[in-house]
Design an enzyme around this catalytic site. Structure first.
Site, mmCIF file in Angstrom:
data_model
loop_
_atom_site.group_PDB
_atom_site.id
_atom_site.type_symbol
_atom_site.label_atom_id
_atom_site.label_comp_id
_atom_site.label_asym_id
_atom_site.label_seq_id
_atom_site.Cartn_x
_atom_site.Cartn_y
_atom_site.Cartn_z
ATOM 1 N N LYS A 217 35.008 37.252 42.365
ATOM 2 C CA LYS A 217 34.251 36.149 41.633
ATOM 3 C C LYS A 217 33.139 35.821 42.114
ATOM 4 O O LYS A 217 32.906 35.625 43.227
ATOM 5 C CB LYS A 217 35.079 34.864 41.624
ATOM 6 C CG LYS A 217 34.393 33.825 40.847
ATOM 7 C CD LYS A 217 35.409 32.480 40.846
ATOM 8 C CE LYS A 217 34.509 31.459 40.080
ATOM 9 N NZ LYS A 217 35.481 30.214 39.791
ATOM 10 N N ARG B 46 30.827 24.752 33.004
ATOM 11 C CA ARG B 46 30.728 23.478 34.013
ATOM 12 C C ARG B 46 30.474 22.077 33.106
ATOM 13 O O ARG B 46 30.820 21.122 33.352
ATOM 14 C CB ARG B 46 29.684 23.620 35.107
ATOM 15 C CG ARG B 46 30.185 24.622 36.170
ATOM 16 C CD ARG B 46 29.022 25.036 37.167
ATOM 17 N NE ARG B 46 29.583 26.071 38.004
ATOM 18 C CZ ARG B 46 28.872 26.652 38.651
ATOM 19 N NH1 ARG B 46 27.626 26.267 39.306
ATOM 20 N NH2 ARG B 46 29.161 27.785 39.650
ATOM 21 N N LYS C 192 27.622 27.466 45.193
ATOM 22 C CA LYS C 192 28.884 27.935 45.548
ATOM 23 C C LYS C 192 28.599 29.194 46.356
ATOM 24 O O LYS C 192 29.615 30.152 46.630
ATOM 25 C CB LYS C 192 29.609 28.301 44.289
ATOM 26 C CG LYS C 192 29.996 26.787 43.538
ATOM 27 C CD LYS C 192 31.277 26.996 42.464
ATOM 28 C CE LYS C 192 31.489 25.616 42.030
ATOM 29 N NZ LYS C 192 32.612 25.844 40.772
ATOM 30 N N GLU D 43 37.635 42.443 49.086
ATOM 31 C CA GLU D 43 38.295 41.225 48.471
ATOM 32 C C GLU D 43 39.875 41.720 47.715
ATOM 33 O O GLU D 43 40.694 41.070 47.980
ATOM 34 C CB GLU D 43 37.420 40.552 47.410
ATOM 35 C CG GLU D 43 36.391 39.641 48.275
ATOM 36 C CD GLU D 43 36.794 38.355 48.724
ATOM 37 O OE1 GLU D 43 38.063 38.036 48.551
ATOM 38 O OE2 GLU D 43 36.285 37.556 49.419
ATOM 39 N N LYS E 195 34.918 38.765 37.716
ATOM 40 C CA LYS E 195 34.255 37.508 36.766
ATOM 41 C C LYS E 195 32.946 37.477 37.528
ATOM 42 O O LYS E 195 32.724 37.365 38.555
ATOM 43 C CB LYS E 195 35.086 36.310 37.164
ATOM 44 C CG LYS E 195 34.677 35.025 36.335
ATOM 45 C CD LYS E 195 35.523 33.844 36.910
ATOM 46 C CE LYS E 195 34.805 32.704 36.158
ATOM 47 N NZ LYS E 195 35.445 31.631 36.543
ATOM 48 N N SER F 213 32.035 31.920 30.037
ATOM 49 C CA SER F 213 31.288 31.090 29.113
ATOM 50 C C SER F 213 29.892 31.308 28.687
ATOM 51 O O SER F 213 29.416 31.389 27.395
ATOM 52 C CB SER F 213 31.249 29.403 29.694
ATOM 53 O OG SER F 213 30.643 29.560 30.963
ATOM 54 N N TYR G 65 36.653 33.822 25.120
ATOM 55 C CA TYR G 65 36.658 32.282 24.287
ATOM 56 C C TYR G 65 36.569 33.018 23.041
ATOM 57 O O TYR G 65 36.831 32.206 22.055
ATOM 58 C CB TYR G 65 35.254 31.717 24.743
ATOM 59 C CG TYR G 65 35.146 31.188 26.132
ATOM 60 C CD1 TYR G 65 36.171 30.020 26.374
ATOM 61 C CD2 TYR G 65 34.639 31.717 27.287
ATOM 62 C CE1 TYR G 65 36.310 29.433 27.816
ATOM 63 C CE2 TYR G 65 34.828 31.323 28.355
ATOM 64 C CZ TYR G 65 35.637 30.176 28.646
ATOM 65 O OH TYR G 65 35.878 29.732 30.162
HETATM 66 C C1 PBG Z 1 36.037 27.118 38.791
HETATM 67 C C2 PBG Z 1 35.924 28.022 37.808
HETATM 68 C C3 PBG Z 1 34.597 28.222 37.051
HETATM 69 C C4 PBG Z 1 35.115 29.089 35.786
HETATM 70 C C5 PBG Z 1 36.450 29.354 36.113
HETATM 71 N N1 PBG Z 1 36.984 28.472 37.150
HETATM 72 C C6 PBG Z 1 33.474 27.819 37.281
HETATM 73 C C7 PBG Z 1 32.761 27.835 38.751
HETATM 74 O O1 PBG Z 1 33.207 28.464 39.462
HETATM 75 O O2 PBG Z 1 31.887 26.907 39.020
HETATM 76 C C8 PBG Z 1 34.184 29.848 35.006
HETATM 77 C C9 PBG Z 1 34.648 30.243 33.591
HETATM 78 C C10 PBG Z 1 33.547 30.457 32.720
HETATM 79 O O3 PBG Z 1 32.271 30.081 33.077
HETATM 80 O O4 PBG Z 1 33.907 30.672 31.541
HETATM 81 N N2 PBG Z 1 36.929 27.396 39.629
#
Ligand code: PBG
Length: 322
Positions: free
Chosen positions: A195, A205, A217, A233, A248, A274, A313
């Site tokens: 990720k 968010r 992050k 990982e 991701k 997203s 989505y």
């Molecule tokens: C947070 C989480 C995130 C997403 C899924 N779980 C956002 C982040 O890490 O800040 C993002 C999913 C998306 O953008 O569709 N644990």
């Protein structure tokens, strides 16, 4: 000329015979945003066509999706500010609406695959996936204990798969053990293995109101520049007992999907996040792109790169049109 590759493209019927990749509705997982107020439905500003749903609305949505052939859902809670605190206590409070709703969803749709999110950010007053100390550091091992409580509370609702999205070290093994000693050896782990600290999460968010209150992050999510680190990982996740390895975001990380596919035997999931969805919607609204055609191509490319499972989505739209 002996070789004319165009012969295999001469008609739709021939093209369909030689087509190497096909996306089907069964490949897709539909992410859903759950609101506390049961009969409410609010569109996400930055995600046209995607709604935050109260439980009643979500049950109808799941029913409709099931009829269309979408059977897997990743449910994320939208937590009001007043419920947030430093240690994400609501995430393992049995009376909290998310846990109650999961139980109800599984009762109504036992044949569905319900995936939950394991990370502190929706419940954390700091907006981080882990526990933040007074200097702003994210504490790894202390976070694991909170994630374990969250995991157990979610497993008790009857869900099928947990999705740790927090990127703390050692969490897959820790959560696997917590599940096993409590009799939940059949709950699967879809690990967010690779990720990345991506700017494509903005609209999510927005939907969850979960942006970090300070900092970013980058000390736990991966550097977008790194591919080989994804192998480290993923290898740890395999050893720790993951059932799926996730990459991701998906689109800017197709090489990472391919690398994991080539190196591991576990199913590979990819999260078409997203921002990847919203970008296409925005261009389509301007009349610059054709949404359905581009979305189909996006899903196809993610599958072609090696994803067995795609979180998107666009899942419901895809199911409607296929
Ligand atoms: C947070 C989480 C995130 C997403 C899924 N779980 C956002 C982040 O890490 O800040 C993002 C999913 C998306 O953008 O569709 N644990």
């Amino acid at each position: 000329m002996n070789n004319r590759p165009r012969r295999n493209r001469k008609s739709e019927v021939v093209r369909s015979l030689v087509r190497e990749t096909k996306v089907t509705t069964e490949d897709l997982i539909f992410p859903l945003f759950l609101l506390e107020s049961p009969s409410t439905s609010i569109e996400v500003n930055s995600m046209p066509g995607i709604y935050r749903l109260g439980l009643e609305k979500m049950l109808s949505e799941i029913e409709e999706c099931m009829r269309l052939g979408i059977k897997s859902f990743d449910v994320f809670p939208v937590v009001e500010e007043k419920h947030k605190d430093k240690t994400a206590t609501k995430s393992y409070d049995d009376s909290f609406f998310y846990l109650k709703a999961l139980r109800k969803i599984k009762q109504e749709f036992p044949e569905a695959c319900i995936i939950t999110d394991v990370a502190m950010d929706p419940y954390s007053s700091d907006g981080h996936d882990g526990l933040v100390d007074k200097n702003g550091n994210i504490l790894n091992d202390e976070t694991l204990d909170i994630l374990a409580k969250m995991t157990l509370a979610q497993a008790e609702t009857g869900i099928d798969v947990i999705g740790p999205s927090d990127m703390m070290d050692g969490r897959v093994g820790h959560l696997r053990q917590e599940l096993d000693v409590n009799g939940f050896e059949n709950v699967s782990i879809m690990s967010y293995s690779a990720k990345y600290a991506s700017s494509f999460y903005g609209p999510f968010r927005d939907a969850l109101d979960s942006a970090p209150k300070s900092g970013d992050k980058k000390t736990y999510q991966m550097d977008p520049a790194n591919q080989r680190e994804a192998l480290i990982e993923a290898e740890l996740d395999v050893l720790e007992g993951a059932d799926f390895l996730m990459v991701k975001p998906a689109l800017s990380y197709l090489d990472v999907i391919k690398t994991l596919k080539d190196n591991f035997e576990l199913p590979i999931a990819a999260y078409n996040v997203s921002g990847e969805y919203s970008m296409v919607c925005a261009a389509a609204e301007k009349g610059w792109l054709e949404k359905d055609a581009v979305m189909n191509e996006v899903l196809l490319s993610i599958k072609r790169a090696g994803a067995d499972v795609i979180l998107s989505y666009y899942a419901k739209e895809f199911a409607k049109k296929s």
